[in-house]
Write an enzyme that holds these catalytic residues in place. Structure first.
Site, PDB file in Angstrom:
ATOM      1  N   ARG A  16       0.828  -1.206   0.000  1.00  8.48           N
ATOM      2  CA  ARG A  16       0.000   0.000   0.000  1.00  8.48           C
ATOM      3  C   ARG A  16       0.862   1.257   0.000  1.00  8.48           C
ATOM      4  NH1 ARG A  16      -3.790  -1.500   4.855  1.00  8.48           N
ATOM      5  NH2 ARG A  16      -1.711  -2.102   5.498  1.00  8.48           N
ATOM      6  N   ASN A  65      -7.435  -2.147   1.803  1.00  6.12           N
ATOM      7  CA  ASN A  65      -7.659  -3.591   1.835  1.00  6.12           C
ATOM      8  C   ASN A  65      -9.114  -3.865   1.521  1.00  6.12           C
ATOM      9  OD1 ASN A  65      -5.040  -3.911   2.646  1.00  6.12           O
ATOM     10  ND2 ASN A  65      -5.504  -4.417   4.749  1.00  6.12           N
TER      11      ASN A  65
END
Length: 93
Positions: free
Chosen positions: A21, A39
């Site tokens: 990320r 997520n």
């Protein structure tokens, strides 16, 4: 100035705990894109990105490679409507 576009991407694989990320946020910011990564379930993330088409295509290539320790299994994406709702590219939890 080129027309703004937007994509929605789902990335699956070993992407937890490898800095995926943060990697995507850094690359998207450098490309001048706005949106987010978050997520979506245990082995997937969702990316919404808006910006210039060439920058979005470059981001797609980066999503498919990821940082060194990531193992990308599947990348699905589609063009979506550009909203202009984002002020930066962020990591959403």
């Amino acid at each position: 100035m080129s027309e703004k576009k937007a994509i929605k991407v789902s990335v699956a694989g070993r992407i937890q705990g490898v800095g995926y990320r943060a990697f995507v946020q850094q690359k998207a910011t450098k490309l001048g894109l706005k949106g987010y990564i978050r997520n979506s379930d245990g082995s997937e993330v969702e990316v919404i990105a808006e910006g210039a088409e060439d920058s979005l295509e470059e981001l797609l290539e980066l999503l498919e490679s990821g940082p060194n320790r990531a193992e990308i299994e599947d990348v699905n994406w589609e063009w979506i409507e550009h909203t202009g709702d984002f002020i930066r590219f962020s990591i959403n939890y």
